[in-house]
Every structure is written in C-alpha cells, then in structure tokens.
Design a protein around this motif. Structure first.
Motif, short mmCIF file in Angstrom:
data_model
loop_
_atom_site.label_atom_id
_atom_site.label_comp_id
_atom_site.label_asym_id
_atom_site.label_seq_id
_atom_site.Cartn_x
_atom_site.Cartn_y
_atom_site.Cartn_z
N VAL A 34 0.83 -1.20 0.00
CA VAL A 34 0.00 0.00 0.00
C VAL A 34 0.87 1.26 0.00
CG1 VAL A 34 -1.92 -1.18 1.13
CG2 VAL A 34 -0.27 0.02 2.53
N GLU A 35 2.03 1.20 0.66
CA GLU A 35 2.91 2.38 0.65
C GLU A 35 3.46 2.66 -0.74
OE1 GLU A 35 5.86 1.67 3.63
OE2 GLU A 35 4.56 2.32 5.30
N ILE A 36 3.87 1.60 -1.46
CA ILE A 36 4.37 1.78 -2.82
C ILE A 36 3.27 2.31 -3.72
CG2 ILE A 36 5.25 0.58 -4.86
CD1 ILE A 36 6.75 -1.29 -2.94
N ALA A 37 2.06 1.75 -3.61
CA ALA A 37 0.94 2.22 -4.43
C ALA A 37 0.62 3.68 -4.13
CB ALA A 37 -0.28 1.34 -4.19
N HIS A 38 0.67 4.05 -2.85
CA HIS A 38 0.37 5.42 -2.45
C HIS A 38 1.37 6.40 -3.07
CE1 HIS A 38 0.53 8.88 0.38
NE2 HIS A 38 -0.79 8.72 0.40
N ASP A 39 2.66 6.08 -3.00
CA ASP A 39 3.69 6.98 -3.53
C ASP A 39 3.73 6.93 -5.06
OD1 ASP A 39 4.26 7.52 -0.92
OD2 ASP A 39 6.01 6.21 -0.82
N LEU A 40 3.60 5.76 -5.62
CA LEU A 40 3.73 5.58 -7.06
C LEU A 40 2.63 6.30 -7.83
CD1 LEU A 40 5.44 3.97 -9.18
CD2 LEU A 40 3.71 2.18 -9.02
N LEU A 41 1.42 6.25 -7.31
CA LEU A 41 0.27 6.82 -8.03
C LEU A 41 -0.17 8.18 -7.49
CD1 LEU A 41 -1.82 3.54 -8.36
CD2 LEU A 41 -0.35 4.59 -10.07
N ASP A 42 0.47 8.65 -6.43
CA ASP A 42 0.17 9.96 -5.85
C ASP A 42 -1.32 10.07 -5.52
OD1 ASP A 42 0.55 12.53 -4.91
OD2 ASP A 42 0.26 13.46 -6.89
N VAL A 43 -1.80 9.18 -4.68
CA VAL A 43 -3.22 9.14 -4.34
C VAL A 43 -3.41 9.50 -2.87
CG1 VAL A 43 -3.80 7.47 -6.12
CG2 VAL A 43 -3.04 6.65 -3.87
N ASP A 44 -4.68 9.62 -2.50
CA ASP A 44 -5.01 10.04 -1.13
C ASP A 44 -5.26 8.86 -0.19
OD1 ASP A 44 -5.22 13.03 -1.56
OD2 ASP A 44 -6.63 12.29 -3.07
N ILE A 45 -5.86 7.80 -0.71
CA ILE A 45 -6.24 6.66 0.12
C ILE A 45 -5.87 5.37 -0.61
CG2 ILE A 45 -8.18 5.36 1.12
CD1 ILE A 45 -9.63 8.00 1.52
N VAL A 46 -5.28 4.44 0.13
CA VAL A 46 -5.04 3.09 -0.37
C VAL A 46 -5.50 2.11 0.71
CG1 VAL A 46 -3.38 1.42 -1.27
CG2 VAL A 46 -3.01 3.87 -1.65
N VAL A 47 -6.29 1.13 0.31
CA VAL A 47 -6.77 0.12 1.25
C VAL A 47 -6.57 -1.26 0.63
CG1 VAL A 47 -8.75 -0.79 2.53
CG2 VAL A 47 -8.48 1.67 2.24
N ALA A 48 -6.01 -2.19 1.41
CA ALA A 48 -5.84 -3.58 0.98
C ALA A 48 -6.74 -4.46 1.82
CB ALA A 48 -4.38 -4.01 1.15
N ILE A 49 -7.55 -5.30 1.16
CA ILE A 49 -8.46 -6.19 1.86
C ILE A 49 -8.28 -7.61 1.34
CG2 ILE A 49 -10.18 -4.39 2.27
CD1 ILE A 49 -11.82 -5.57 -0.04
N GLU A 50 -8.67 -8.59 2.14
CA GLU A 50 -8.69 -9.98 1.71
C GLU A 50 -10.09 -10.52 1.90
OE1 GLU A 50 -6.46 -14.29 2.46
OE2 GLU A 50 -5.73 -12.46 3.47
#
Length: 741
Positions: A34-50
């Motif tokens: 989620v940290e890589i996705a947050h920085d890579l895409l410059d977004v406000d919220i990232v959530v990972a669920i299973e």
C-alpha cells in the motif's frame, strides 16, 4: 502519465519494488504494497483487503483512512465496487466516482471527497483473493500508464505474498497439524516429555472419535476432514488454558492436563464431541471414547501413552461416549524429578493453606442492557498476588487435591459478604455446586452471611457443566440456597445440549448465555439453545426470568445481545475483573452512556437486516429432518440472494415442506430454487413488509416474526421483531403463511 510515476520510473523497477520483494513477513508485505501504491500513483487513500466467506472481507493494511484499521472485518455488498471488480475480471477504474452507474459507490469514499478510484484483485494461494483499492480526490486521475504500473505492482505483490505464505506454512507444518491447526504428534509428545521431566503431576487423555468412520464412508473424506476441523475447534475451546492439545493421527487426539483435571475434562470433551454437526445436507452426531492415564512413578511418555491407549479401548468396549480412568495402585506420591522447573513447582498443602489465608476477590460489574446502569457485581476468587496459586484454575485444583475446597469457598464468600455495595446493586457468587448440599458446610456459610452487614440481594451461580454429575445433590444445594432467599443462576448455558433440560428442573431465576454462542460454528446447536431459552422464558410463571449475556467485549456484542433478548450485560467492554476498591461504578455507567442504546418501537426490539439474517439462519438450522416444515416470507424477489438460494435448496432436500412467500417470486424458476415451493403476493399486501421464518417439528418449534420500519437510515433497513416458541403461537403463524400455497 502522472508526474509522480515519471519520477519513480526514473529509477529502475527493481529499486521501486525491492522493499516489497525483500519483506520477511506477510504483515510487512501488505504494508509495503500500500505504501508503494500510495507513492507511485500519488493518491489520497489506499486500502488492501482480503475476501473471506459470506460477503465479507478483512482489512489487511491502509493509508489515508484511519477508520479501516488492520484486522477489521467489513461487509462487501453485491452492488459494491469491490464486488463489481471481482466479477469483471479483476479490475475496475472510475474517473468520477459519485456519478457511477455500474455499481454503488462506497459511502465512506464519497464522504471523503474521492472522485477517482481503481480496484484490482490479487490472486492468493489456496484460491483466496485480495483486493487493492487506490483512491484520489482528483477527477480522472488515473490513465493507462497508472493502471499498467498498478498491475505490475500487484503481480510482484502476489508472488511475494505466495512466497511468504508458503514459508509460513512450512514453518507451521513442523509444529502444527495442517488440517486441524492443533499441535502435531511430534510437538504434543515433546510437551509430554517436558511435563514428565519437570515432575509435574500430569494426566493424559487419549481421545478417539466414535462414528467418524461412518462419516467418511457415507459422505467422503472431504466431509470427514471438515468434521475433524469442527471437532478440533470445539476441543480447543473446551480446553482453554488448562493444558495442551494435539492431533496424533487419524481421528485420535491427545490432551495433557494436571492430574486433578483429567476426569472432569474427559466428560466435557465428550459433551463437545456430541453436539450436532451439519455434514453436507444432513446432520450427524459423533462422540468420543477417552482413556485417562495419570502419571505413575517411573513413567515415560511412551509408557503413559500406551496405558492411555489401553484405557481408551476399555472405554470403547462399553459403548460410545465413555471415559475410563486408571487407578493409582502405588500409594506413594509421584516424586519430583531433580531437574524440575523452578518456575513451575507443584503445589503443596502449605501452599494451599497460605493461599487461603491471603485470599483475595475481584469483582466485575453487570449492567442493564438498556440503561447501562450497574445492577450487580460478580465476586470472583483469586489467590494472593504473585503467589503460586494466584490463578483460580490452579487454586481450585490444588484445594480439591488436598481436600480444602470447602475452606477455600468459605473464605472467599466471607470476603464477598464484606463488600460494601450501593443500594440496588446485587451480589453474584460462584459456588462449587455440591458444597451447599452439605448441611454442615451450609450452616457455616449461613453463619458467615448473618454475621456480615451484607444486605444486597444474592444470586448463586451454578455452572451448567455440573448439572448432570449428581442431580440429586445439586437439587439439594439449590433448595438450600433458596431457603435463604437467594436466587439461582444457571451459568454457561448451551455448553452441552443435554444440559438444556436442566432449565426445567433447576428452574433458575437467571440464565447466563455466553456471547461465544453467536459465533458458534454449529448454527443448529446455537438455534437449539436460543429456542430452549426462549421457550423456557415464555412460560407464564417464568416471564420474570433474567437473561444475562456474558463475554460482551465489543459494541457489536451489545447489539447481538439485544437481538437475543438479554436484560443484563457482562464483559470486558464495561470492565475487566478488578479489586473492589478499584471498581469505579460511576465511570462504568458514564462509559455505558456513550454506547449506542437499544432501539425500541412501541416497546418491541428492533434489529438491522444483517442481525435478522443471523437470527434467520438460527431458526432455519433447527429444520433438520423430513418431519419438519420451514416457511419464510422474504418480502421481494430481489432479497433472495445466491446464498439464500443455496441454503433453502439444502433445507428442501432434508425437510418435508419448504415454502417461500414474496412479491414477484414466481419469476424465480425451479432450477434456481429446487424443491422450494414459491408463493407470490401483491406489492401492497401487508405481508410484503414482513420478514418471517417459521420452523415446525413434532418435538419443538420456533419462529421469527419481523416487520420493516419506516426509517431515514437510507440503506440500513431496520425491523421490529419477536422470537416465538409457544407451540400455539408458532402454529398460528405457520397457518397464516401456509394459506398462500
């Protein structure tokens, strides 16, 4: 392409993904993703669920949305973005979330001002599926390059997670049985060796299931494996912290406990094994034969296990559901090995007398389910702080071993009688149930009570597990307590099915139900308990019976307790057991006042849709055989979910008549609901606002009657409801529904 991606892509892909590839634990992997996705895409919220079963998911990690904490279980609605992405091949991109028509946007995200959103699935080992959601407050934030970058990240993450889980499985397989997750043979035998080396007075219980081969032969090895997992969970709950439990092969289990606990535990394990169990479209009942071998001088692990094995076969020769104990023929006590562990010494008589002399009690409040005012405290016995026998389990076991249980209980009750309680606060006492049957012991207890200034109403709690050990002495104990004007509470109701009959002959003033029943892996047993308690309470002379929900640890538990009809609540949500001088009743009540209050409409209890679904499942689970009738009104065809279809098709295969009533149900064909009789009603029919589930059988019936309320809660539908168990009421409700067929 967004500027942040160009900046990150200026590095090598390996540089970007190395922290994820190098993760040593699964938890770290989720966080890195989620940290890589947050920085890579410059977004406000990232959530990972299973995703889990039954339209649910568990949050694994997140950034920017503190409400969704790791470990939180959240519902996944069929019309949500996550469900849509799952159905559409694993990805869903939205440039303007509030205007979406393909799915219903999350209210959480809309309130957070999210405009652009991407949800993408991650394939996990064992056919499990996860999802990463990245969300931005910018309109049309994501382009094709963003999606490609996210796909690359997810591919690496999926591989890393699979590696970590395989590594975890390999490490765990060396310790635990892969099917039941109990200790494997090597691990449990190692614990037995260590117990013998320490000189501990241990007993081993060799447990062999009765009837398991029949399940395998009739339903296949898959059903047999599921039965083993269910039994293992039950045994684990029953054992608690009393000892060690492992699976040593096939349908055999091994338990290691203190030698004073072996006989009692054997009976409890048999009771848990005999609870009804759903297997495919049928219900089966297993049992267990148990050999209980106590340590003798010179025993090693192999010899002790061989003796337990012989005792188990002796038990089995007497029929299913039997336990056989060995007899210590050597009068000498088991000597301690020289290398015994200094941190786990064996209690002596001096230790017991010292503990009784320095005895303490702790108290836990019992609060009103509606007002959250403290209505009672339960007094619990503890040994002196830091003492070898501080733990109540060890304290009572040691006192029993040295025949000092009566002295221990008298000392404990004297401390409880000295408590200074506010007016209107009752006192609940746990008493070993056989002691009040002794006239001499009861005379001492009565004298201690009269000598104190205690004027609170007293309720004596009897553990349900004890009711069949000696019914005659137990009834004498109940009479002795009631002769003093004390009330009787039946504790741990539902632990063993046959003990529910004790409701009738003990006739308690208070019934305590553990909230563990709500999440019970056997809904048929949970339904039986709820129906039995409801039927007991519906009798005219028992309408003033008090129901206590114990083990209340979350706000969700308070709602579930209200749905089950609890009058009082007890559990860690309000206060943990603490010393009397540290119990702050005002603080407990102030905290209770901040909790959501039970909602009522014209005095009737109310419940949400999800809560009624759980109650419905319990009523449906009571329909188990061909002489049963199950009827349901579901309001509208759209409320018949895929899970409901599977549920009712399964019930129709085992019950004589299964019927369903609702608006536009005729649009469902026989292929969609095999064996279920369908009846249409008009949209304006009063029945279109009702939710009813009625189960009729020759030996007992139960019904759920609910009516939808007009609320301003949007999608959060709410109903007033009641559970009926009186035969005349259930039969009248059934006739009303049967007229539609």
């Amino acid at each position: 392409m967004n500027t942040p991606i160009r900046e990150r892509m200026s590095k090598t892909t390996l540089d970007v993904l190395t922290p994820l590839i190098d993760c040593a634990t699964e938890r770290a992997g989720w966080i890195q993703c989620v940290e890589i996705a947050h920085d890579l895409l410059d977004v406000d919220i990232v959530v990972a669920i299973e995703f889990t079963q039954h339209e649910r998911a568990v949050v694994r990690a997140g950034i920017g949305f503190e409400v969704l904490t790791p470990g939180l279980v959240i519902p996944i609605a069929p019309d949500s973005q996550a469900a849509y992405a799952h159905r559409q091949g694993g990805i869903c991109v939205s440039g303007d979330l509030p205007t979406e028509t393909r799915f219903t946007p999350s209210g959480f995200l809309v309130r957070e001002g999210i405009r652009s959103s991407v949800s993408i699935t991650v394939d996990l080992p064992d056919d499990q599926v996860a999802m990463i959601g990245v969300h931005s407050r910018r309109l049309d934030h994501f382009d094709d390059a963003d999606v490609d970058a996210l796909r690359s990240l997810i591919a690496v993450f999926g591989s890393a997670l699979a590696r970590l889980r395989r590594s975890d499985e390999l490490a765990l397989s060396a310790i635990y049985d892969p099917l039941t997750r109990l200790m494997n043979r090597a691990t449990i035998m190692r614990h037995l060796d260590e117990s013998l080396e320490s000189g501990s007075p241990v007993a081993v219980l060799l447990i062999d299931l009765d009837g398991f081969k029949t399940v395998n032969d009739l339903y296949g090895h898959g059903a047999g494996d599921q039965a083993l997992k269910t039994i293992a969970k039950r045994f684990e709950r029953c054992m608690g912290a009393r000892g060690k439990l492992g699976r040593i092969g096939g349908d055999e289990f091994l338990a290691i406990v203190h030698d004073s606990d072996g006989e009692t535990l054997a009976g409890q394990l048999i009771g848990h094994a005999e609870e009804l169990m759903a297997v495919q479209d049928s219900t089966v009942q297993l049992s267990a034969s148990i050999g209980v071998a106590r340590r003798r001088v010179g025993d090693d692990a192999t010899g002790l296990l061989e003796r337990a094995d012989r005792l188990m076969y002796t038990a089995k020769s007497h029929g299913r559901g039997q336990a056989h104990n060995d007899v210590i023929v050597d009068p000498r006590p088991v000597s301690l090995a020289p290398a015994r562990r200094s941190d786990d010494p064996v209690p002596t008589l001096d230790d017991v007398e010292e503990a009784i002399a320095g005895l303490t009690i702790v108290v836990q409040p019992v609060v009103d389910a509606r007002t959250k005012r403290v209505r009672a405290v339960e007094a619990l016995t503890r040994g002196p702080d830091g003492h070898l026998l501080e733990s109540p389990d060890r304290l009572f076991a040691a006192a029993t071993t040295f025949s000092r249980l009566g002295d221990l209980e008298l000392a404990s009750k004297r401390l409880a009688f000295d408590l200074e309680l506010d007016p209107g606060v009752d006192l609940y006492l746990n008493v070993e149930p056989m002691l009040p049957a002794s006239e001499s012991w009861m005379a001492q207890l009565r004298q201690a009570w009269h000598a104190s200034d205690q004027r609170a109403s007293i309720t004596v709690e009897i553990a349900e597990r004890s009711v069949l050990q000696s019914p005659g002495r137990l009834l004498a104990a109940v009479d002795a307590c009631r002769s003093l004007g004390w009330k009787i509470a039946l504790d741990d109701v539902g632990g063993r099915s046959e003990n529910l009959a004790a409701l009738r002959w003990i006739d308690p003033d208070v019934v305590k139900i553990d909230m563990g029943l709500v999440g019970n892996d056997n809904p048929a047993h949970a339904a039986h308990v709820v129906a039995s308690v409801s039927a007991f309470r519906s009798a005219d002379r028992r309408r003033d019976v008090t129901i206590i929900a114990e083990g209340v640890e979350t706000i969700e538990h308070t709602r579930a307790a209200d749905v089950l009809g609890a009058d009082l609540l007890q559990g860690h949500l309000f206060a943990r057991p603490t010393s009397p001088d540290r119990l702050d009743i005002d603080a407990v009540e102030q905290w209770g006042a901040t909790l959501p209050q039970p909602q009522r409409v014209d005095g009737d209890r109310t419940a949400t849709k999800d809560e009624l679904v759980r109650l419905s499942r319990q009523v449906e689970a009571s329909a188990q055989s061909s002489d049963c009738v199950l009827l349901a009104s579901v309001q509208h065809r759209d409320h018949v979910t895929e899970r409901t279809r599977r549920q009712y098709e399964g019930i129709a295969r085992r019950c004589g008549f299964v019927g369903m009533i609702g608006h536009r149900l005729s649009e469902l064909d026989d292929v969609q609901l095999r064996g279920v009789r369908l009846a249409d009603i008009d949209a304006h029919d009063p029945m279109a606002r009702s939710w009813q589930v009625i189960a009729l059988s020759p030996d007992g019936s139960i019904g759920l009657l609910a009516t939808e309320l007009d609320t301003d809660d949007g999608d959060d539908r709410r109903f007033s409801y009641e559970i009926i168990t009186r035969p005349s009421e259930v039969e009248a409700a059934a006739r009303n529904l049967l007229r539609h067929f």
